[in-house]
Motif scaffolding. Sequence first.
Motif, PDB file in Angstrom:
ATOM      1  N   GLY B 133     -12.448 -16.199   8.540  1.00  0.00           N
ATOM      2  CA  GLY B 133     -11.418 -15.229   8.500  1.00  0.00           C
ATOM      3  C   GLY B 133     -10.257 -15.761   6.623  1.00  0.00           C
ATOM      4  N   CYS B 134     -11.332 -16.252   6.016  1.00  0.00           N
ATOM      5  CA  CYS B 134     -10.697 -16.476   4.082  1.00  0.00           C
ATOM      6  C   CYS B 134     -11.839 -15.023   3.363  1.00  0.00           C
ATOM      7  N   THR B 135     -11.200 -15.380   2.533  1.00  0.00           N
ATOM      8  CA  THR B 135     -11.712 -14.650   1.161  1.00  0.00           C
ATOM      9  C   THR B 135     -13.559 -16.271   1.286  1.00  0.00           C
ATOM     10  N   VAL B 136     -14.820 -15.477   1.101  1.00  0.00           N
ATOM     11  CA  VAL B 136     -15.442 -16.362   0.638  1.00  0.00           C
ATOM     12  C   VAL B 136     -16.605 -15.863  -1.197  1.00  0.00           C
ATOM     13  N   VAL B 137     -16.414 -16.824  -1.910  1.00  0.00           N
ATOM     14  CA  VAL B 137     -17.118 -16.068  -2.829  1.00  0.00           C
ATOM     15  C   VAL B 137     -18.711 -16.817  -3.699  1.00  0.00           C
ATOM     16  N   PRO B 138     -19.560 -16.547  -3.921  1.00  0.00           N
ATOM     17  CA  PRO B 138     -20.445 -17.645  -4.176  1.00  0.00           C
ATOM     18  C   PRO B 138     -20.294 -17.571  -5.749  1.00  0.00           C
ATOM     19  N   ILE B 139     -20.477 -18.383  -5.504  1.00  0.00           N
ATOM     20  CA  ILE B 139     -20.433 -19.035  -7.598  1.00  0.00           C
ATOM     21  C   ILE B 139     -21.601 -19.958  -8.275  1.00  0.00           C
ATOM     22  N   VAL B 140     -21.781 -20.108  -9.181  1.00  0.00           N
ATOM     23  CA  VAL B 140     -22.158 -21.109 -10.102  1.00  0.00           C
ATOM     24  C   VAL B 140     -21.125 -22.069 -10.843  1.00  0.00           C
ATOM     25  N   ALA B 141     -20.870 -23.191 -10.654  1.00  0.00           N
ATOM     26  CA  ALA B 141     -19.113 -23.535 -11.725  1.00  0.00           C
ATOM     27  C   ALA B 141     -20.565 -24.099 -12.441  1.00  0.00           C
ATOM     28  N   ARG B 142     -21.664 -24.591 -12.410  1.00  0.00           N
ATOM     29  CA  ARG B 142     -21.968 -25.287 -13.811  1.00  0.00           C
ATOM     30  C   ARG B 142     -22.451 -23.931 -15.290  1.00  0.00           C
ATOM     31  N   THR B 143     -22.891 -22.505 -14.646  1.00  0.00           N
ATOM     32  CA  THR B 143     -22.910 -21.850 -15.351  1.00  0.00           C
ATOM     33  C   THR B 143     -21.580 -21.052 -15.626  1.00  0.00           C
ATOM     34  N   GLY B 144     -20.939 -20.799 -14.694  1.00  0.00           N
ATOM     35  CA  GLY B 144     -20.275 -19.559 -13.946  1.00  0.00           C
ATOM     36  C   GLY B 144     -20.000 -18.350 -13.794  1.00  0.00           C
ATOM     37  N   VAL B 487     -18.973 -47.857   1.559  1.00  0.00           N
ATOM     38  CA  VAL B 487     -19.376 -46.542   2.060  1.00  0.00           C
ATOM     39  C   VAL B 487     -19.486 -45.425   0.160  1.00  0.00           C
ATOM     40  N   ILE B 488     -20.540 -44.908  -0.004  1.00  0.00           N
ATOM     41  CA  ILE B 488     -20.631 -44.474  -0.648  1.00  0.00           C
ATOM     42  C   ILE B 488     -21.947 -43.137  -0.763  1.00  0.00           C
ATOM     43  N   GLU B 489     -21.296 -42.692  -1.450  1.00  0.00           N
ATOM     44  CA  GLU B 489     -22.232 -41.431  -1.887  1.00  0.00           C
ATOM     45  C   GLU B 489     -22.897 -41.427  -2.594  1.00  0.00           C
ATOM     46  N   LEU B 490     -24.511 -40.496  -2.541  1.00  0.00           N
ATOM     47  CA  LEU B 490     -25.291 -40.530  -3.852  1.00  0.00           C
ATOM     48  C   LEU B 490     -26.007 -39.336  -4.294  1.00  0.00           C
ATOM     49  N   PRO B 491     -25.258 -38.669  -4.902  1.00  0.00           N
ATOM     50  CA  PRO B 491     -25.685 -37.545  -5.344  1.00  0.00           C
ATOM     51  C   PRO B 491     -25.983 -37.578  -5.631  1.00  0.00           C
ATOM     52  N   PRO B 492     -27.591 -36.324  -5.505  1.00  0.00           N
ATOM     53  CA  PRO B 492     -28.375 -36.098  -6.406  1.00  0.00           C
ATOM     54  C   PRO B 492     -28.521 -36.104  -7.434  1.00  0.00           C
ATOM     55  N   TYR B 493     -29.507 -36.414  -8.170  1.00  0.00           N
ATOM     56  CA  TYR B 493     -29.623 -36.745 -10.036  1.00  0.00           C
ATOM     57  C   TYR B 493     -29.846 -35.016 -10.686  1.00  0.00           C
ATOM     58  N   ARG B 494     -28.926 -34.709 -11.895  1.00  0.00           N
ATOM     59  CA  ARG B 494     -28.810 -33.678 -12.290  1.00  0.00           C
ATOM     60  C   ARG B 494     -29.150 -34.195 -13.745  1.00  0.00           C
ATOM     61  N   ILE B 495     -29.608 -32.972 -14.610  1.00  0.00           N
ATOM     62  CA  ILE B 495     -29.810 -33.660 -16.509  1.00  0.00           C
ATOM     63  C   ILE B 495     -28.276 -32.567 -16.108  1.00  0.00           C
ATOM     64  N   PRO B 496     -27.599 -34.034 -16.941  1.00  0.00           N
ATOM     65  CA  PRO B 496     -26.607 -33.526 -17.595  1.00  0.00           C
ATOM     66  C   PRO B 496     -26.832 -32.472 -18.526  1.00  0.00           C
ATOM     67  N   GLN B 497     -25.508 -31.627 -18.438  1.00  0.00           N
ATOM     68  CA  GLN B 497     -25.739 -30.083 -19.888  1.00  0.00           C
ATOM     69  C   GLN B 497     -24.726 -30.682 -20.582  1.00  0.00           C
ATOM     70  N   PHE B 498     -25.724 -30.448 -22.086  1.00  0.00           N
ATOM     71  CA  PHE B 498     -25.286 -31.041 -23.340  1.00  0.00           C
ATOM     72  C   PHE B 498     -23.702 -30.659 -23.296  1.00  0.00           C
ATOM     73  N   ARG B 499     -23.501 -29.004 -22.894  1.00  0.00           N
ATOM     74  CA  ARG B 499     -21.611 -29.135 -23.459  1.00  0.00           C
ATOM     75  C   ARG B 499     -21.273 -29.616 -22.575  1.00  0.00           C
ATOM     76  N   THR B 500     -21.944 -30.204 -21.547  1.00  0.00           N
ATOM     77  CA  THR B 500     -20.415 -30.721 -20.639  1.00  0.00           C
ATOM     78  C   THR B 500     -20.358 -32.040 -22.054  1.00  0.00           C
ATOM     79  N   LEU B 501     -21.295 -32.571 -21.928  1.00  0.00           N
ATOM     80  CA  LEU B 501     -21.445 -34.214 -22.399  1.00  0.00           C
ATOM     81  C   LEU B 501     -20.531 -33.869 -23.614  1.00  0.00           C
ATOM     82  N   LEU B 502     -20.722 -32.817 -24.161  1.00  0.00           N
ATOM     83  CA  LEU B 502     -19.868 -33.116 -25.295  1.00  0.00           C
ATOM     84  C   LEU B 502     -18.474 -32.495 -25.450  1.00  0.00           C
ATOM     85  N   LYS B 503     -18.077 -32.098 -24.396  1.00  0.00           N
ATOM     86  CA  LYS B 503     -16.320 -32.086 -23.847  1.00  0.00           C
ATOM     87  C   LYS B 503     -16.409 -33.347 -23.082  1.00  0.00           C
ATOM     88  N   SER B 504     -16.466 -33.497 -22.447  1.00  0.00           N
ATOM     89  CA  SER B 504     -16.139 -35.094 -22.153  1.00  0.00           C
ATOM     90  C   SER B 504     -15.749 -35.591 -22.695  1.00  0.00           C
TER      91      SER B 504
END
Lengths: 75, 669
Positions: B133-144, B487-504
Amino acid sequence: MTLTDLHAGGKARIINTGQINELVQRRLLDLGIMEGSVVSIKRILPLGGPVAVEAKGQLIGIRRREAKMIQVEMA
Amino acid sequence: MNIALAGNPNTGKTSLFNTLTGSYEYVGNWTGVTVEKKVGVLKNKRGNLIDLPGIYSLNPLSRDEGVATHYLLYDDTSIILNIVDASQLERNLYLTIQLLEYGKPLVMGLNMIDVAKGRGVEIDDKLLAERLGCTVVPIVARTGKGCDVLAGKLSEQEERVNAPLVLDYGGNLEEAIARLTALLPADEKLPPGRWLALQFFEGNQLVKEMLTDYIPSSTLEGLYKETEHAVQSETKAKSMAHHIRKVRGNYIQALLACCVNDVEKIEYTLTDRIDNILTNKILGLPIFLLFAYLMFKLTFDWIGTPISDALDGFITGTLTDTLDGWLKAAGATEFIRALILQGIVAGVGGVIVFVPQIFILFFLISFIEDSGYMARVAMVMDKIMESIGLNGKAFIPMIIGFGCNVPGIMAARTIEQPKERLLTVILTPLMSCSARLTVYSLFVGAFFKQNQALIVLSLYLMGIILALTLAKLFSSTILKQQSSFFVIELPPYRIPQFRTLLKSTWEKGKGFVRKAGTFIFGGSVVIWLLTYAGPGGLNVEMNKSFLAMIGGVLAPILHPLGFGNWQAGAALLTGFLAKEVVVSTMNIIYAAPDLHTLQGVMADFFTPLSAYSFLAFILLYVPCLATVAVIRKETGSAKWTWFSVIYALVIAYIVSIIIYQGGRLLGLN
């Protein structure tokens, strides 16, 4: 048997988490890890360090001491 | 319109926030980078988006997680935007259920739909939306991808009224929920009674606190015990929390069975392979140390220093000459020219020169965060940290502290145990931040030309070793532990996006540039005036200036440490404002036109041994003003703030005296 009796890669079903610290238990519950969950040991760090446990496609690090108190049976 | 953005840690929440608001927030791939709620304005200006810290459940374990629950309890929310990791649907939906029970219109951003597809998971988002009973939108946040649709759906929600999701928790619990909601006042602006009751029975302390405003706590506790007993005997569940979890879990299972088609199961194979190396039994720790060493090599030797040198050449050469030309052409007085060139340009320029090095360091820290390695570092370090009364997570604020102590101390909020958190807060200032780096760079260039990276690394290690030693000392004396927690979650490895790195990198480093423009600028003017004026009037000889008098008071105390001159005393005093002001002060005091001359002049006042002793003192002596302020805020205690200032001074004095006097005994002077 307990979770630490498994070798890296081994799979088992949790039958009791009652012995572990309440906070750890709650966090595991948040992650959906409880009695009945099937887990496997992914990595065991050296010198009594933490273990990486896989459950439902997620990888979680917990201390060896806690893993030792999680009772499991072969899945 | 206020939209609350909620989701599990590591689901791309902050990326989505950035895409929807157009502004930039700090993104990191380890649990708990968002340490405070952040507000951004939606791109279409239709509302505010509130970025809440990542949570697994509304029942908080740490202070960080409490922020989200607190927001839902006390603030005005119109819509909830729930970001969900499609590749981890089962776990993520647990939070979604609790949010739907809260009863506000909910839009779900089904993120990482591409990752899920890659793993062979197909999700029927239309059916999922219908069932929940809610709205669902598939997205890829990293690419927009899909985010425009999502933003559109958000605007549509404004007028919607949503009925809360109702699950059947069984006879006894349902009865108790009814009894509790009946006790709540109807007219108050409270969250839905059923939701409050459920959270209360689950053991949510924040909700309990709120309820005691309306219901006597004895009544609450009586009801809780009675219900727990009834639920336990009815369902054989271990506790009420387990029972509630189970009901929700069963609902989620049924939901997944009809909405998700799991074609094949590929488990993180790449992550497995990388983990085989990075968290290897024997190699794990050495690899981390190697990364740390590479970080310093890149920052100092390979990239940072050449750029800094070029920048220094520009500021002291072209820029100074051009400014001087303009000032002369404009007919500026001698005083104004001296103020601008010897005060402001020397003071601010002396600090600006180090911007490239600092940005490179921030870039590398961002890389480690974004890639997923940070959580592994916490795991590799846990055993060592446990032996000194902390846990592996405490290591992360300390690494962030290398960039700047302020966000490092704030990151300590993700530590669940209050005492471990306090300990981390008061010890993080021992991590050598990038501002202190400017002082090291100045001195190693002058005195340790051959071993720059090694000397700097030794100072960083000194900070770490002292922090660990003191942690052991404090945790076994004044801050005795309750049971430790990890207790720590170990996220899967990702190759950081250059754009994100620059901004951060920019996000983290901009504060440093801003400081250079504000109080380093102001500080430079004041310091220069104090050197220009003295009891004898204006334009006095430097040794007869006010600054020399002030610094002179400290000189005798500093004498046993090897730097008993007024210049060092004055630099240390001004360094409390911000550690990089030490560099500005030295530039002004020694009236050096450029970095190389300054380093030459300093050789008259320091020996390599006393320089090292001075650097150790700079590392340890007192957290800077901004850090002291954040310690006060995070500990909420004047006592612990004073403690962190005073112990640092004592340690600094002891360490420097050992280095200098010990070194002299060994004949190093």
